[in-house]
Design a protein around this motif. Structure first.
Motif, PDB file in Angstrom:
ATOM      1  N   PHE A  27      -0.291 -10.660  -6.355  1.00  0.00           N
ATOM      2  CA  PHE A  27      -1.450  -9.823  -5.491  1.00  0.00           C
ATOM      3  C   PHE A  27      -2.118 -11.041  -4.635  1.00  0.00           C
ATOM      4  CE2 PHE A  27      -2.382  -6.042  -8.455  1.00  0.00           C
ATOM      5  CZ  PHE A  27      -0.888  -5.361  -8.486  1.00  0.00           C
ATOM      6  N   MET A  31      -3.991  -8.946  -1.369  1.00  0.00           N
ATOM      7  CA  MET A  31      -5.189  -8.493  -1.922  1.00  0.00           C
ATOM      8  C   MET A  31      -6.416  -9.647  -1.393  1.00  0.00           C
ATOM      9  SD  MET A  31      -4.911  -6.371  -5.268  1.00  0.00           S
ATOM     10  CE  MET A  31      -3.897  -4.859  -5.316  1.00  0.00           C
ATOM     11  N   GLU A  32      -7.210  -9.297  -0.632  1.00  0.00           N
ATOM     12  CA  GLU A  32      -8.271  -9.926  -0.170  1.00  0.00           C
ATOM     13  C   GLU A  32      -9.203 -10.251  -1.227  1.00  0.00           C
ATOM     14  OE1 GLU A  32     -11.658 -10.144   3.254  1.00  0.00           O
ATOM     15  OE2 GLU A  32     -10.201  -8.542   3.433  1.00  0.00           O
ATOM     16  N   ARG A 122     -12.001  -2.997   1.979  1.00  0.00           N
ATOM     17  CA  ARG A 122     -11.216  -3.904   1.429  1.00  0.00           C
ATOM     18  C   ARG A 122      -9.843  -3.272   0.737  1.00  0.00           C
ATOM     19  NH1 ARG A 122     -13.403  -8.986  -1.567  1.00  0.00           N
ATOM     20  NH2 ARG A 122     -13.393  -9.331   0.329  1.00  0.00           N
ATOM     21  N   ILE A 123     -10.227  -2.180   0.015  1.00  0.00           N
ATOM     22  CA  ILE A 123      -9.025  -1.343  -0.516  1.00  0.00           C
ATOM     23  C   ILE A 123      -8.167  -1.119   0.390  1.00  0.00           C
ATOM     24  CG2 ILE A 123      -8.567   0.582  -2.097  1.00  0.00           C
ATOM     25  CD1 ILE A 123      -9.552  -1.917  -3.652  1.00  0.00           C
ATOM     26  N   ASP A 126      -6.251  -3.863   1.633  1.00  0.00           N
ATOM     27  CA  ASP A 126      -5.273  -4.156   0.683  1.00  0.00           C
ATOM     28  C   ASP A 126      -3.826  -3.443   0.728  1.00  0.00           C
ATOM     29  OD1 ASP A 126      -6.967  -6.309   0.054  1.00  0.00           O
ATOM     30  OD2 ASP A 126      -7.881  -5.319  -1.803  1.00  0.00           O
ATOM     31  N   ARG A 129      -2.006  -4.310   3.727  1.00  0.00           N
ATOM     32  CA  ARG A 129      -1.231  -5.505   3.586  1.00  0.00           C
ATOM     33  C   ARG A 129      -0.042  -5.414   2.449  1.00  0.00           C
ATOM     34  NH1 ARG A 129      -6.438  -7.118   4.638  1.00  0.00           N
ATOM     35  NH2 ARG A 129      -7.067  -6.798   2.584  1.00  0.00           N
TER      36      ARG A 129
END
Length: 154
Positions: A27, A31-32, A122-123, A126, A129
């Motif tokens: 992850f 995941m930032e 952010r989600i 993610d 990404r």
């Protein structure tokens, strides 16, 4: 509690998308803010995260896992969150991955970040990404866990 739902369509078969998602220790690669995830057992993970400048550690229990369909979890200490990620076959080579996350922001900084939409962004990032990560690998997952965890009965 706050909630976020985000979907992304990935150009890999549902099995590949699901198998990659079960590799929790990967992850931090997409995941930032996720610094580390340790798989403690088949149903327990330990997380180190940094969100909006706040460092947190917590454990999460996988409450349901159905191969190629869904993974659900809930935190057991530290931060208060629960979520589910589902995998929907679009065709032989494409999958829709949907993440639903419920969380309780703690402290003024996290509450402000939530109100400003930082968690949502952010989600979304993610998930994009994740798409880039699995597609850049040529649709080859880094590993897989095909075990099943049945939802606890009340």
């Amino acid at each position: 509690m706050s909630a976020v739902t985000e979907s992304v369509d990935v150009a890999v078969p549902v099995r590949t998308a699901y198998d990659q998602w079960t590799q929790f220790e990967d992850f931090p690669r997409f995941m930032e803010g996720v610094e580390e995830v340790r798989q403690v057992s088949d149903t327990m993970t330990h997380w180190k995260v940094g969100i909006v400048g706040v460092e947190r550690e917590f454990d999460a229990r996988i409450t349901e896992q159905l191969p190629d369909e869904r993974v659900a979890w809930t935190s057991t200490n530290g931060t208060n969150q629960a979520g589910v990620v589902t995998f929907h076959r679009l065709d032989d080579g494409h999958t829709r991955v949907t993440l639903q996350l419920d969380f309780e922001p703690q402290g003024m900084t996290e509450k402000a970040g939530d109100k400003l939409g930082m968690v949502d962004r952010r989600i979304k990032g993610d998930m994009q990404r994740f798409k880039n990560f699995i597609e850049a690998r040529g649709g080859v997952e880094t590993g897989a866990w095909r075990g099943q965890v049945d939802r606890p009965q009340p």
